[in-house]
Design an enzyme around this catalytic site. Structure first.
Site, PDB file in Angstrom:
ATOM      1  N   GLY A  46      39.135  34.196  33.515  1.00 50.03           N
ATOM      2  CA  GLY A  46      39.819  32.876  33.653  1.00 50.03           C
ATOM      3  C   GLY A  46      40.366  32.709  35.073  1.00 50.03           C
ATOM      4  O   GLY A  46      39.763  32.944  36.122  1.00 50.03           O
ATOM      5  N   GLU A  47      41.490  32.461  34.938  1.00 49.61           N
ATOM      6  CA  GLU A  47      42.197  32.515  36.448  1.00 49.61           C
ATOM      7  C   GLU A  47      43.607  33.462  36.299  1.00 49.61           C
ATOM      8  O   GLU A  47      44.225  33.230  35.403  1.00 49.61           O
ATOM      9  CB  GLU A  47      42.745  31.114  36.675  1.00 49.61           C
ATOM     10  CG  GLU A  47      42.670  30.675  38.178  1.00 49.61           C
ATOM     11  CD  GLU A  47      43.676  31.366  38.988  1.00 49.61           C
ATOM     12  OE1 GLU A  47      43.730  32.041  39.866  1.00 49.61           O
ATOM     13  OE2 GLU A  47      44.984  31.345  38.214  1.00 49.61           O
ATOM     14  N   CYS A  78      36.807  40.378  34.695  1.00 50.79           N
ATOM     15  CA  CYS A  78      36.743  39.449  35.851  1.00 50.79           C
ATOM     16  C   CYS A  78      38.362  39.050  35.975  1.00 50.79           C
ATOM     17  O   CYS A  78      39.036  39.863  36.469  1.00 50.79           O
ATOM     18  CB  CYS A  78      36.039  38.187  35.439  1.00 50.79           C
ATOM     19  SG  CYS A  78      35.709  37.230  36.774  1.00 50.79           S
ATOM     20  N   ARG A 105      40.316  40.022  45.080  1.00 50.84           N
ATOM     21  CA  ARG A 105      40.002  38.629  44.367  1.00 50.84           C
ATOM     22  C   ARG A 105      39.072  37.632  45.143  1.00 50.84           C
ATOM     23  O   ARG A 105      39.125  37.932  46.296  1.00 50.84           O
ATOM     24  CB  ARG A 105      41.383  37.792  43.998  1.00 50.84           C
ATOM     25  CG  ARG A 105      42.403  38.473  43.134  1.00 50.84           C
ATOM     26  CD  ARG A 105      43.622  37.704  43.064  1.00 50.84           C
ATOM     27  NE  ARG A 105      43.241  36.187  42.349  1.00 50.84           N
ATOM     28  CZ  ARG A 105      44.201  35.222  42.283  1.00 50.84           C
ATOM     29  NH1 ARG A 105      45.316  35.405  42.753  1.00 50.84           N
ATOM     30  NH2 ARG A 105      43.798  34.083  41.670  1.00 50.84           N
ATOM     31  N   HIS A 169      31.076  38.994  33.737  1.00 57.64           N
ATOM     32  CA  HIS A 169      31.313  38.258  32.460  1.00 57.64           C
ATOM     33  C   HIS A 169      30.136  38.718  31.610  1.00 57.64           C
ATOM     34  O   HIS A 169      29.253  38.270  31.452  1.00 57.64           O
ATOM     35  CB  HIS A 169      31.144  36.853  32.480  1.00 57.64           C
ATOM     36  CG  HIS A 169      32.216  36.208  33.278  1.00 57.64           C
ATOM     37  ND1 HIS A 169      33.512  35.452  32.685  1.00 57.64           N
ATOM     38  CD2 HIS A 169      32.703  35.863  34.515  1.00 57.64           C
ATOM     39  CE1 HIS A 169      34.283  35.010  33.494  1.00 57.64           C
ATOM     40  NE2 HIS A 169      33.995  35.214  34.713  1.00 57.64           N
ATOM     41  N   GLU A 171      30.440  38.631  28.518  1.00 57.24           N
ATOM     42  CA  GLU A 171      30.311  37.685  27.332  1.00 57.24           C
ATOM     43  C   GLU A 171      29.430  36.407  27.331  1.00 57.24           C
ATOM     44  O   GLU A 171      29.284  35.633  26.525  1.00 57.24           O
ATOM     45  CB  GLU A 171      31.806  37.305  26.849  1.00 57.24           C
ATOM     46  CG  GLU A 171      32.452  36.308  27.837  1.00 57.24           C
ATOM     47  CD  GLU A 171      32.714  36.516  29.264  1.00 57.24           C
ATOM     48  OE1 GLU A 171      32.366  37.676  29.521  1.00 57.24           O
ATOM     49  OE2 GLU A 171      33.423  35.745  29.750  1.00 57.24           O
TER      50      GLU A 171
HETATM   51  N1  GLN Z   1      38.875  34.046  40.752  1.00 62.02           N
HETATM   52  C1  GLN Z   1      39.484  34.528  39.429  1.00 62.02           C
HETATM   53  C2  GLN Z   1      40.789  35.058  39.788  1.00 62.02           C
HETATM   54  O1  GLN Z   1      41.239  35.333  40.927  1.00 62.02           O
HETATM   55  C3  GLN Z   1      38.846  35.198  38.262  1.00 62.02           C
HETATM   56  C4  GLN Z   1      37.401  34.361  38.137  1.00 62.02           C
HETATM   57  C5  GLN Z   1      37.045  34.701  36.685  1.00 62.02           C
HETATM   58  O2  GLN Z   1      37.574  35.253  35.896  1.00 62.02           O
HETATM   59  N2  GLN Z   1      35.729  34.236  36.448  1.00 62.02           N
HETATM   60  O3  GLN Z   1      41.714  34.716  38.712  1.00 62.02           O
END
Ligand code: GLN
Length: 190
Positions: A46-47, A78, A105, A169, A171
């Site tokens: 996610g983020e 991720c 990142r 990922h 999943e």
């Molecule tokens: N770029 C995202 C981050 O720095 C991670 C991307 C992802 O989970 N697909 O949090």
């Protein structure tokens, strides 16, 4: 076996599905009290800044540190990998600070924001299809960390005891072997 998926932000439903395919019951985790009922947890992609902020708001920083102190397995994918790391390159503070790794990142740059490839992973027999989306890289690992996979010489999966991380990922394909690998870690831990 009950495995949680931290559901503050990110790819939750996909992990629940994969855990089911791998033979476990996936549980959506939104409150810290729920951690008592599970044997391991996935922190999804996610983020990471958003996930970290929500973790602070809802008490998950201390709760997951406690979970980890009990040697219950944690699998970060991720953004989840970033959240688990001790150090984030270029940022003064990391999130959970559980695993002795430094992550960078968005390490693949704009040209390659997302791509798929086949990866050899230590402990899994044949190559695994891996989907990378604005993915982080593991820049440095401490002495207790086992590197499980590299892509172009860069570390993209690793394990330190009960902690497992992947830049990609697992999943987002129909291949549940990475989740099955995690379930083995959970079995060993019980
Ligand atoms: N770029 C995202 C981050 O720095 C991670 C991307 C992802 O989970 N697909 O949090």
């Amino acid at each position: 076996m009950k495995i949680g998926v931290l559901a503050l932000q990110g790819a939750v439903a996909e992990h629940i599905r994969m855990l089911g395919l791998a033979g476990a019951e996936g549980v959506v985790i939104k409150r810290t009290e729920q951690l008592q009922d599970i044997d391991g947890i996935v922190i999804p992609g996610g983020e990471s800044t958003t996930i970290g902020k929500l973790m602070r708001t809802y008490g998950f920083i201390d709760a997951l540190r406690e979970f980890s102190a009990q040697k219950k397995p944690i699998f970060g994918t991720c953004a989840g990998l970033i959240v688990v790391a001790d150090r984030i390159a270029g940022q003064p503070e990391a999130h959970l600070q559980l695993m002795d790794i430094t992550v960078a990142r968005n390490a693949f740059g704009r040209q390659r924001e997302s791509f798929e490839t086949e990866l050899a992973i230590d402990g899994i027999d044949e190559k695994v299809r891996a989907v990378f989306i604005r993915a982080p890289l593991i820049e440095e690992v401490g002495p207790g960390v086992q590197v499980l996979s590299t892509y172009n010489g860069q570390i993209v999966a690793a394990r330190e005891g009960h902690l497992l991380v992947a830049s990609f990922h697992p999943e987002l394909t129909d291949d549940c072997r990475m989740h099955a690998y995690f379930l083995e870690m959970v079995k060993e831990s019980r």
